[in-house]
Design an enzyme around this catalytic site. Structure first.
Site, PDB file in Angstrom:
ATOM      1  N   CYS A 112     -11.239   9.913  -0.176  1.00  0.00           N
ATOM      2  CA  CYS A 112     -10.513   9.526  -1.382  1.00  0.00           C
ATOM      3  C   CYS A 112     -10.873   8.132  -1.887  1.00  0.00           C
ATOM      4  O   CYS A 112     -10.539   7.777  -3.018  1.00  0.00           O
ATOM      5  CB  CYS A 112      -9.009   9.632  -1.146  1.00  0.00           C
ATOM      6  SG  CYS A 112      -8.474  11.311  -0.740  1.00  0.00           S
ATOM      7  N   HIS A 254      -5.387   5.343  -6.191  1.00  0.00           N
ATOM      8  CA  HIS A 254      -5.731   6.719  -5.828  1.00  0.00           C
ATOM      9  C   HIS A 254      -4.483   7.585  -5.953  1.00  0.00           C
ATOM     10  O   HIS A 254      -3.413   7.235  -5.442  1.00  0.00           O
ATOM     11  CB  HIS A 254      -6.274   6.757  -4.402  1.00  0.00           C
ATOM     12  CG  HIS A 254      -6.271   8.121  -3.799  1.00  0.00           C
ATOM     13  ND1 HIS A 254      -6.832   9.208  -4.430  1.00  0.00           N
ATOM     14  CD2 HIS A 254      -5.745   8.590  -2.631  1.00  0.00           C
ATOM     15  CE1 HIS A 254      -6.669  10.282  -3.673  1.00  0.00           C
ATOM     16  NE2 HIS A 254      -6.009   9.935  -2.589  1.00  0.00           N
ATOM     17  N   ASN A 284      -3.844  15.671  -6.295  1.00  0.00           N
ATOM     18  CA  ASN A 284      -4.724  14.724  -5.613  1.00  0.00           C
ATOM     19  C   ASN A 284      -6.137  15.294  -5.641  1.00  0.00           C
ATOM     20  O   ASN A 284      -6.423  16.297  -4.985  1.00  0.00           O
ATOM     21  CB  ASN A 284      -4.239  14.532  -4.174  1.00  0.00           C
ATOM     22  CG  ASN A 284      -5.080  13.556  -3.369  1.00  0.00           C
ATOM     23  OD1 ASN A 284      -6.227  13.289  -3.694  1.00  0.00           O
ATOM     24  ND2 ASN A 284      -4.512  13.041  -2.287  1.00  0.00           N
TER      25      ASN A 284
END
Length: 333
Positions: A112, A254, A284
């Site tokens: 990520c 993020h 996500n």
């Protein structure tokens, strides 16, 4: 004035299939209320059968190039956890499909945090004179590694891609990428992982368990580490830039889950209304989440020229990274 990388184009791409919370409730032991309360996610996008990460990356890359008014770059960096194949990298194929055969092209895997790592390497190539223009793409098809029976990971992750174009410029220009703070902690190697598929499992004395081919995450432990590492990294880049959290107009973290974003903003003392979030709409998307959030915020008018923007991410490895920039005036293709 020293040579710096300047952001001059942005774009994103989402696959066509929308997967709502209701779709997950229909096949998993969960509820819309459970998903929303724990993640802040209402829907996510999944790639259709036959699609791959390169398809999403090409879509986002083409949009970013159009935004920048460019048809070619010197280097293509693709940040991804879900490459088309273990070998070769996805970036050369993406570069070729975008008409840039001959350009340097390589993948970055920091899960990520991948886009921040890719941004840092692209900026470094420009600062060092090895490239004049770099296309940095974050692209994921996380649906390809999710356990369809795991309500937690299925609720959180989605597919998508976002991209930016960098060109050589000076540090005083809007869009100039500031110092990038990057870090890792390999002691958390097993907290965010796919255990099977690499040399460790292929050369093991025993065959991997069926579930080892799916993505797993130690959610509770990751939550607190993510907040702390991103907070510390953000403070480091702000200090280097001689800024405080009061100077930050937009925090783009993020898009892990909404609770992490809220806790991060609170921990930094940045009002939540300055925190960019599109997680409700896309989930996500791992390495794609930061550029996707930037592009969507730009399109919605939430990011305006002159805004001082703080970027930060945390991912598997464990890895983390942050940087700051003044948002430039951009065309959106």
């Amino acid at each position: 004035m020293s040579r710096s990388a300047v952001l001059v184009g942005i774009g994103s791409f989402l696959p066509p299939r929308v997967v709502s919370n209701a779709d997950l409730v229909a096949r998993l032991d969960t509820t819309d209320e459970w998903i929303w309360a724990r993640t802040g996610i209402a829907q996510r996008y999944y790639a259709d059968p036959g699609m791959a990460t390169s398809d999403l990356a090409v879509g986002a890359g083409a949009a970013a190039l159009k935004s920048a008014g460019e048809t070619t770059v010197d280097t293509v960096v693709v940040a991804t956890t879900t490459p088309d194949r273990p070998c070769p990298g996805t970036a050369p194929l993406v570069a070729s499909r975008l008409g840039m055969t001959g350009a340097a092209a390589y993948d970055v895997n920091a899960v990520c945090t991948g886009f921040l790592y890719g941004l840092a390497t692209g900026a470094g190539l420009i600062a060092g004179g090895s490239a004049d223009r770099v296309l940095v793409i974050g692209a994921e098809t996380f649906s390809s590694i999710l356990d369809p029976a795991d309500r937690t990971t299925s609720a959180i992750f989605g597919d998508g891609a976002g991209a930016v174009v960098l060109r050589a410029g000076t540090a005083d220009e809007p869009g100039a990428i500031g110092r990038c703070d990057l870090g890792s902690d390999g002691e958390g190697y097993d907290m965010i992982t796919v255990r099977a598929g690499g040399s460790r499992s292929r050369l093991a004395a025993t065959s991997p368990e069926p579930g080892d081919h799916y993505f797993t995450m130690a959610g509770r432990e990751v939550f607190w580490r993510a907040v702390q590492r991103m907070s510390d990294s953000c403070r480091a880049v702000l200090e280097q830039a001689k800024m405080t959290t009061e100077d930050v107009d937009r925090l783009v973290g993020h898009q892990a889950n909404q609770r992490i974003l809220n806790r991060l903003a609170d921990n930094l003392g940045i009002p939540r209304e300055r925190c960019v979030s599109n997680i409700a709409e896309v989930g996500n998307t791992a390495a794609a989440s930061v550029p996707l959030a930037l592009d969507h915020a730009c399109a919605a008018g939430l990011l305006r020229p002159g805004h001082r923007v703080l970027l930060t991410a945390f991912g598997g490895g464990l890895t983390w990274g942050s940087t700051v920039l003044t948002w430039p005036a951009l065309n959106r293709g």
